[in-house]
Design a protein around this motif. Structure first.
Motif, PDB file in Angstrom:
ATOM      1  N   THR A  62       0.831  -1.200   0.000  1.00 43.29           N
ATOM      2  CA  THR A  62       0.000   0.000   0.000  1.00 43.29           C
ATOM      3  C   THR A  62       0.863   1.247   0.000  1.00 43.29           C
ATOM      4  OG1 THR A  62      -0.122  -0.018   2.399  1.00 43.29           O
ATOM      5  CG2 THR A  62      -1.888  -1.159   1.215  1.00 43.29           C
ATOM      6  N   ASN A  63       0.219   2.398  -0.191  1.00 48.69           N
ATOM      7  CA  ASN A  63       0.937   3.669  -0.245  1.00 48.69           C
ATOM      8  C   ASN A  63       0.959   4.386   1.094  1.00 48.69           C
ATOM      9  OD1 ASN A  63       1.480   3.364  -2.940  1.00 48.69           O
ATOM     10  ND2 ASN A  63      -0.401   4.380  -3.590  1.00 48.69           N
ATOM     11  N   ILE A  64       0.681   3.704   2.188  1.00 49.35           N
ATOM     12  CA  ILE A  64       0.717   4.354   3.494  1.00 49.35           C
ATOM     13  C   ILE A  64       2.151   4.374   4.007  1.00 49.35           C
ATOM     14  CG2 ILE A  64      -1.670   3.792   4.063  1.00 49.35           C
ATOM     15  CD1 ILE A  64      -0.738   1.465   5.709  1.00 49.35           C
ATOM     16  N   PRO A  65       2.458   5.273   4.949  1.00 48.04           N
ATOM     17  CA  PRO A  65       3.843   5.365   5.446  1.00 48.04           C
ATOM     18  C   PRO A  65       4.315   4.057   6.087  1.00 48.04           C
ATOM     19  CG  PRO A  65       2.554   7.257   6.150  1.00 48.04           C
ATOM     20  CD  PRO A  65       1.603   6.306   5.496  1.00 48.04           C
ATOM     21  N   VAL A  66       5.628   3.900   6.145  1.00 43.42           N
ATOM     22  CA  VAL A  66       6.242   2.672   6.656  1.00 43.42           C
ATOM     23  C   VAL A  66       5.877   2.446   8.123  1.00 43.42           C
ATOM     24  CG1 VAL A  66       8.446   1.525   7.096  1.00 43.42           C
ATOM     25  CG2 VAL A  66       8.142   2.864   5.040  1.00 43.42           C
ATOM     26  N   ASN A  67       5.794   3.518   8.914  1.00 38.69           N
ATOM     27  CA  ASN A  67       5.453   3.368  10.337  1.00 38.69           C
ATOM     28  C   ASN A  67       4.054   2.794  10.521  1.00 38.69           C
ATOM     29  OD1 ASN A  67       7.906   4.312  11.165  1.00 38.69           O
ATOM     30  ND2 ASN A  67       7.203   6.417  11.433  1.00 38.69           N
ATOM     31  N   GLU A  68       3.130   3.119   9.638  1.00 41.81           N
ATOM     32  CA  GLU A  68       1.783   2.567   9.738  1.00 41.81           C
ATOM     33  C   GLU A  68       1.694   1.181   9.110  1.00 41.81           C
ATOM     34  OE1 GLU A  68      -1.475   5.089   8.634  1.00 41.81           O
ATOM     35  OE2 GLU A  68      -0.395   6.871   9.285  1.00 41.81           O
ATOM     36  N   ARG A  69       2.475   0.953   8.073  1.00 40.24           N
ATOM     37  CA  ARG A  69       2.464  -0.334   7.386  1.00 40.24           C
ATOM     38  C   ARG A  69       3.114  -1.418   8.241  1.00 40.24           C
ATOM     39  NH1 ARG A  69       5.894  -0.321   2.258  1.00 40.24           N
ATOM     40  NH2 ARG A  69       5.410   1.854   2.558  1.00 40.24           N
ATOM     41  N   SER A  70       4.212  -1.065   8.887  1.00 40.17           N
ATOM     42  CA  SER A  70       4.948  -2.013   9.731  1.00 40.17           C
ATOM     43  C   SER A  70       5.270  -1.330  11.057  1.00 40.17           C
ATOM     44  CB  SER A  70       6.239  -2.442   9.060  1.00 40.17           C
ATOM     45  OG  SER A  70       5.966  -3.058   7.833  1.00 40.17           O
ATOM     46  N   PRO A  71       4.337  -1.313  12.012  1.00 45.39           N
ATOM     47  CA  PRO A  71       4.598  -0.614  13.276  1.00 45.39           C
ATOM     48  C   PRO A  71       5.642  -1.336  14.130  1.00 45.39           C
ATOM     49  CG  PRO A  71       2.457  -1.666  13.325  1.00 45.39           C
ATOM     50  CD  PRO A  71       2.992  -1.868  11.951  1.00 45.39           C
ATOM     51  N   MET A  72       6.320  -0.566  14.980  1.00 48.27           N
ATOM     52  CA  MET A  72       7.343  -1.117  15.867  1.00 48.27           C
ATOM     53  C   MET A  72       6.688  -1.949  16.968  1.00 48.27           C
ATOM     54  SD  MET A  72      10.034   1.975  16.489  1.00 48.27           S
ATOM     55  CE  MET A  72       8.848   3.047  17.254  1.00 48.27           C
ATOM     56  N   ILE A  73       7.315  -3.024  17.354  1.00 51.26           N
ATOM     57  CA  ILE A  73       6.838  -3.846  18.466  1.00 51.26           C
ATOM     58  C   ILE A  73       7.487  -3.323  19.739  1.00 51.26           C
ATOM     59  CG2 ILE A  73       6.741  -6.152  19.458  1.00 51.26           C
ATOM     60  CD1 ILE A  73       6.987  -7.259  16.630  1.00 51.26           C
ATOM     61  N   LEU A  74       6.636  -2.956  20.718  1.00 46.69           N
ATOM     62  CA  LEU A  74       7.147  -2.414  21.972  1.00 46.69           C
ATOM     63  C   LEU A  74       6.614  -3.228  23.142  1.00 46.69           C
ATOM     64  CD1 LEU A  74       6.603   1.391  21.337  1.00 46.69           C
ATOM     65  CD2 LEU A  74       8.727   0.120  21.177  1.00 46.69           C
ATOM     66  N   PRO A  75       7.398  -3.334  24.222  1.00 45.16           N
ATOM     67  CA  PRO A  75       6.898  -4.023  25.413  1.00 45.16           C
ATOM     68  C   PRO A  75       5.892  -3.153  26.163  1.00 45.16           C
ATOM     69  CG  PRO A  75       9.113  -3.227  25.801  1.00 45.16           C
ATOM     70  CD  PRO A  75       8.795  -2.935  24.363  1.00 45.16           C
ATOM     71  N   LYS A  76       5.095  -3.807  26.966  1.00 42.88           N
ATOM     72  CA  LYS A  76       4.013  -3.133  27.678  1.00 42.88           C
ATOM     73  C   LYS A  76       4.538  -2.154  28.731  1.00 42.88           C
ATOM     74  CE  LYS A  76       0.117  -4.777  30.404  1.00 42.88           C
ATOM     75  NZ  LYS A  76      -0.490  -6.005  30.860  1.00 42.88           N
ATOM     76  N   HIS A  77       5.511  -2.556  29.526  1.00 43.43           N
ATOM     77  CA  HIS A  77       6.007  -1.737  30.632  1.00 43.43           C
ATOM     78  C   HIS A  77       7.381  -1.162  30.291  1.00 43.43           C
ATOM     79  CE1 HIS A  77       2.738  -3.169  33.091  1.00 43.43           C
ATOM     80  NE2 HIS A  77       3.083  -4.428  32.842  1.00 43.43           N
ATOM     81  N   HIS A  78       7.410  -0.222  29.376  1.00 46.87           N
ATOM     82  CA  HIS A  78       8.664   0.426  29.000  1.00 46.87           C
ATOM     83  C   HIS A  78       8.413   1.925  28.971  1.00 46.87           C
ATOM     84  CE1 HIS A  78      12.229   1.504  26.608  1.00 46.87           C
ATOM     85  NE2 HIS A  78      12.747   0.396  27.135  1.00 46.87           N
ATOM     86  N   SER A  79       9.428   2.705  29.311  1.00 49.95           N
ATOM     87  CA  SER A  79       9.251   4.160  29.363  1.00 49.95           C
ATOM     88  C   SER A  79       8.962   4.739  27.985  1.00 49.95           C
ATOM     89  CB  SER A  79      10.489   4.817  29.972  1.00 49.95           C
ATOM     90  OG  SER A  79      11.625   4.499  29.202  1.00 49.95           O
ATOM     91  N   PHE A  80       9.545   4.200  26.923  1.00 44.81           N
ATOM     92  CA  PHE A  80       9.269   4.685  25.571  1.00 44.81           C
ATOM     93  C   PHE A  80       7.816   4.405  25.177  1.00 44.81           C
ATOM     94  CE2 PHE A  80       9.369   4.345  20.900  1.00 44.81           C
ATOM     95  CZ  PHE A  80       9.818   5.623  20.616  1.00 44.81           C
ATOM     96  N   THR A  81       7.316   3.249  25.585  1.00 42.90           N
ATOM     97  CA  THR A  81       5.919   2.903  25.318  1.00 42.90           C
ATOM     98  C   THR A  81       4.997   3.882  26.027  1.00 42.90           C
ATOM     99  OG1 THR A  81       6.576   0.588  25.189  1.00 42.90           O
ATOM    100  CG2 THR A  81       4.237   1.045  25.423  1.00 42.90           C
ATOM    101  N   THR A  82       5.301   4.173  27.289  1.00 39.76           N
ATOM    102  CA  THR A  82       4.489   5.108  28.066  1.00 39.76           C
ATOM    103  C   THR A  82       4.504   6.495  27.429  1.00 39.76           C
ATOM    104  OG1 THR A  82       5.034   3.858  30.054  1.00 39.76           O
ATOM    105  CG2 THR A  82       4.108   6.041  30.370  1.00 39.76           C
TER     106      THR A  82
END
Length: 152
Positions: A10-30
């Motif tokens: 698709t023509n959507i941005p890479v961040n939306e096409r393949s989002p990053m996997i983040l852990p539940k309890h991480h400061s970046f996630t928060t």
């Protein structure tokens, strides 16, 4: 690490096409959830989740979003539950059986134009909830008494 799905062509941005996997309890996630919550103007769980889902693939995202939102004071100020109305008891005439239109209430309805205004007097039976309509030309005492006399 990034998620991969069916949207690779698709023509959507890479961040939306393949989002990053983040852990539940991480400061970046928060921080990402807080940013999404502010971007949705302190939206609820669903709005924040929809915004977060476009950028991140968070493991256990619903509980992570809820834990961040429940710490947001402006969100709770604007989404507090309204006070419930305490209902009073019905009048005795409204509760016991009686003949139709023995106990009535009256209300006015009307529509006004520049040339002519017309009103309707609604006589409402408290026992059966039936209504009787009377045409009234204006809202004076004399016209109400005339409508009441016609009703009786």
């Amino acid at each position: 690490m990034r998620l991969s799905g069916h949207l690779q062509n698709t023509n959507i941005p890479v961040n939306e096409r393949s989002p990053m996997i983040l852990p539940k309890h991480h400061s970046f996630t928060t921080l990402g959830i807080i940013k999404a919550h502010h971007r949705t103007l302190h939206g609820g769980t669903q709005a924040t989740l929809a915004y977060v889902r476009r950028q991140f693939g968070i493991v256990g995202r619903r509980s992570a979003v809820k834990s961040v939102i429940h710490k947001c004071i402006p969100y709770f100020r604007h989404t507090c539950r309204p006070q419930t109305q305490i209902m009073g008891n019905l009048p005795l005439e409204r509760c016991k059986a009686s003949s139709p239109f023995m106990h009535t209430g009256v209300d006015y309805a009307g529509r006004g134009f520049r040339a002519y205004k017309g009103y309707v007097a609604l006589f409402i039976c408290w026992a059966t909830r039936a209504i009787h309509l009377e045409h009234v030309s204006d809202m004076t005492t004399e016209t109400f008494l005339a409508a009441s006399k016609r009703f009786v």
